[in-house]
Design a protein around this motif. Structure first.
Motif, PDB file in Angstrom:
ATOM      1  N   GLY A   1      -2.258 -21.508  76.935  1.00  0.00           N
ATOM      2  CA  GLY A   1      -2.216 -20.060  77.121  1.00  0.00           C
ATOM      3  C   GLY A   1      -0.967 -19.579  77.823  1.00  0.00           C
ATOM      4  O   GLY A   1      -0.632 -18.392  77.765  1.00  0.00           O
ATOM      5  N   GLN A   2      -0.282 -20.471  78.504  1.00  0.00           N
ATOM      6  CA  GLN A   2       1.013 -20.131  79.100  1.00  0.00           C
ATOM      7  C   GLN A   2       2.102 -20.180  78.042  1.00  0.00           C
ATOM      8  O   GLN A   2       3.036 -19.384  78.049  1.00  0.00           O
ATOM      9  CB  GLN A   2       1.335 -21.116  80.225  1.00  0.00           C
ATOM     10  CG  GLN A   2       0.270 -21.206  81.305  1.00  0.00           C
ATOM     11  CD  GLN A   2       0.409 -22.476  82.134  1.00  0.00           C
ATOM     12  OE1 GLN A   2       1.456 -23.126  82.149  1.00  0.00           O
ATOM     13  NE2 GLN A   2      -0.655 -22.862  82.826  1.00  0.00           N
TER      14      GLN A   2
ATOM     15  N   ALA B   1      -7.650 -24.188  87.620  1.00  0.00           N
ATOM     16  CA  ALA B   1      -7.433 -22.824  87.142  1.00  0.00           C
ATOM     17  C   ALA B   1      -8.292 -21.864  87.961  1.00  0.00           C
ATOM     18  O   ALA B   1      -9.435 -21.573  87.606  1.00  0.00           O
ATOM     19  CB  ALA B   1      -7.765 -22.711  85.659  1.00  0.00           C
ATOM     20  N   THR B   2      -7.740 -21.394  89.061  1.00  0.00           N
ATOM     21  CA  THR B   2      -8.464 -20.440  89.885  1.00  0.00           C
ATOM     22  C   THR B   2      -8.569 -19.102  89.164  1.00  0.00           C
ATOM     23  O   THR B   2      -7.788 -18.807  88.249  1.00  0.00           O
ATOM     24  CB  THR B   2      -7.755 -20.232  91.231  1.00  0.00           C
ATOM     25  OG1 THR B   2      -6.485 -19.578  90.992  1.00  0.00           O
ATOM     26  CG2 THR B   2      -7.503 -21.561  91.943  1.00  0.00           C
ATOM     27  N   VAL B   3      -9.521 -18.284  89.594  1.00  0.00           N
ATOM     28  CA  VAL B   3      -9.676 -16.957  88.996  1.00  0.00           C
ATOM     29  C   VAL B   3      -8.394 -16.151  89.164  1.00  0.00           C
ATOM     30  O   VAL B   3      -7.947 -15.452  88.243  1.00  0.00           O
ATOM     31  CB  VAL B   3     -10.888 -16.235  89.606  1.00  0.00           C
ATOM     32  CG1 VAL B   3     -10.916 -14.771  89.175  1.00  0.00           C
ATOM     33  CG2 VAL B   3     -12.190 -16.930  89.200  1.00  0.00           C
TER      34      VAL B   3
ATOM     35  N   ILE C   1      -2.031 -14.660  84.600  1.00  0.00           N
ATOM     36  CA  ILE C   1      -1.443 -14.893  83.273  1.00  0.00           C
ATOM     37  C   ILE C   1      -1.998 -13.902  82.264  1.00  0.00           C
ATOM     38  O   ILE C   1      -1.280 -13.407  81.387  1.00  0.00           O
ATOM     39  CB  ILE C   1      -1.637 -16.354  82.814  1.00  0.00           C
ATOM     40  CG1 ILE C   1      -0.585 -16.734  81.759  1.00  0.00           C
ATOM     41  CG2 ILE C   1      -3.023 -16.600  82.283  1.00  0.00           C
ATOM     42  CD1 ILE C   1       0.775 -16.986  82.308  1.00  0.00           C
ATOM     43  N   ALA C   2      -3.283 -13.548  82.394  1.00  0.00           N
ATOM     44  CA  ALA C   2      -3.878 -12.584  81.463  1.00  0.00           C
ATOM     45  C   ALA C   2      -3.214 -11.222  81.577  1.00  0.00           C
ATOM     46  O   ALA C   2      -3.099 -10.486  80.581  1.00  0.00           O
ATOM     47  CB  ALA C   2      -5.380 -12.467  81.715  1.00  0.00           C
TER      48      ALA C   2
ATOM     49  N   GLN D   1      -3.899 -20.376  82.763  1.00  0.00           N
ATOM     50  CA  GLN D   1      -3.572 -19.854  84.074  1.00  0.00           C
ATOM     51  C   GLN D   1      -2.092 -20.003  84.423  1.00  0.00           C
ATOM     52  O   GLN D   1      -1.364 -20.712  83.753  1.00  0.00           O
ATOM     53  CB  GLN D   1      -4.397 -20.623  85.120  1.00  0.00           C
ATOM     54  CG  GLN D   1      -3.870 -22.019  85.489  1.00  0.00           C
ATOM     55  CD  GLN D   1      -3.993 -23.083  84.430  1.00  0.00           C
ATOM     56  OE1 GLN D   1      -3.720 -22.832  83.272  1.00  0.00           O
ATOM     57  NE2 GLN D   1      -4.363 -24.298  84.829  1.00  0.00           N
ATOM     58  N   SER D   2      -1.696 -19.337  85.479  1.00  0.00           N
ATOM     59  CA  SER D   2      -0.416 -19.645  86.123  1.00  0.00           C
ATOM     60  C   SER D   2      -0.590 -20.919  86.942  1.00  0.00           C
ATOM     61  O   SER D   2      -1.653 -21.160  87.512  1.00  0.00           O
ATOM     62  CB  SER D   2      -0.002 -18.505  87.057  1.00  0.00           C
ATOM     63  OG  SER D   2       1.020 -18.926  87.934  1.00  0.00           O
TER      64      SER D   2
END
Length: 284
Positions: free
Chosen positions: A112-113, A224-226, A232-233, A133-134
């Motif tokens: 997703g990155q 992948a924390t919230v 990233i979203a 995620q970042s």
């Protein structure tokens, strides 16, 4: 199921597995793996989608799984290459093979990155991001933040210097990683704005994606924390992004974690959720 190799502009080949639907009008799904995760991890999920009228394509990034064609100490690629060369080559292959089909992307973690850096990402008709995620350490807290900083600032630079690749299989669930990929990834993870602080025109590349995106997170995901997933979203400015947070107890288990979504135990619970997302994308 059909295993093939495709050539790339960087003159190394990428292993692709096709799970072709019997439906001649099936649309297509590319699954973009997590860091150091072989494509065969997604095999059962891919078969599930192919039985539900989607032709699915999985692939191994350069240096991983069946795309590892020589010792990693002698192989050179980067995280950017995984997007701009490997992923891009798969997109072009699928679109050339099925020019009249819609193209949906399912990403896991780094997948997703990378989608924001794929040159042909304007061809995407819908994206499902799973624990994507970042990697910047700022999204972790307390001792977990220290562990992430130790990884990016100490472990990766030291081990890649010693071995000329990252022997990550010895201390994580990941496969070993090419040196250039690991070093660039660590560089991104040291920055507050992740690869946006490192890649010229990253924002413009992300803005080329103009489709619906569903982004999923889960409780107790160390990798992948919230906060990292929210970050990233938020970078897909031209897309309609929906954020969904799931809880393990909703699916009758104590924990799902970063790698659990694609396990067969969730074929009757989580997988149908993703399938419904694809159907909604298809109707748009």
């Amino acid at each position: 199921m059909n295993a093939i190799k495709i050539d790339t502009p960087l003159e190394y080949s990428i292993a692709v597995t096709e799970f072709l639907s019997d439906n001649p009008n099936a649309n297509c799904v590319i699954i973009a793996s997590a860091t150091g995760v072989k494509q065969n991890y997604y095999q059962n999920f891919s078969k599930f989608l192919s039985k539900n009228n989607y032709s699915v394509f999985t692939f191994d990034y350069g240096g991983i799984g069946d795309s590892k064609l020589q010792p990693l100490s002698k192989f050179s690629t980067t995280a950017s290459n995984w997007a701009q060369n490997d992923f891009e080559s798969v997109v072009k292959y699928v679109k050339n093979k099925t020019p009249n089909s819609k193209l949906f992307i399912i990403t896991h973690s780094i997948g997703g990155q990378l989608i924001g850096l794929v040159p042909s990402n304007n061809l995407f008709d819908g994206v499902i991001m799973v624990a994507s995620q970042s990697g910047s350490w700022i999204h972790w807290k307390g001792f977990d933040r220290l562990k992430m900083q130790f990884l990016w600032y100490a472990i990766i630079p030291s081990l890649t210097k010693i071995f000329n690749y990252l022997p990550s299989s010895h201390f994580t669930r990941m496969e070993d990683l090419p040196k250039g990929m690991a070093i660039e990834w660590a560089k991104w993870c040291k920055k507050p704005n992740y690869h946006f602080d490192c890649i010229e025109n990253a924002k413009e590349h992300y803005d080329k994606i103009n489709c619906s995106i569903k982004s999923y997170s889960i409780d107790n995901d160390f990798y992948a924390t919230v906060s990292a997933i929210d970050w990233i979203a938020s970078k897909f400015k031209k897309s309609e992004v929906s954020r969904i947070h799931l809880k393990a107890e909703e699916f009758g288990v104590k924990d799902i974690g970063h790698f659990g979504f694609f396990r067969s135990q969730f074929k009757d619970t989580i997988w149908p959720i993703f399938l419904e997302d694809l159907k909604r994308f298809q109707s748009q």
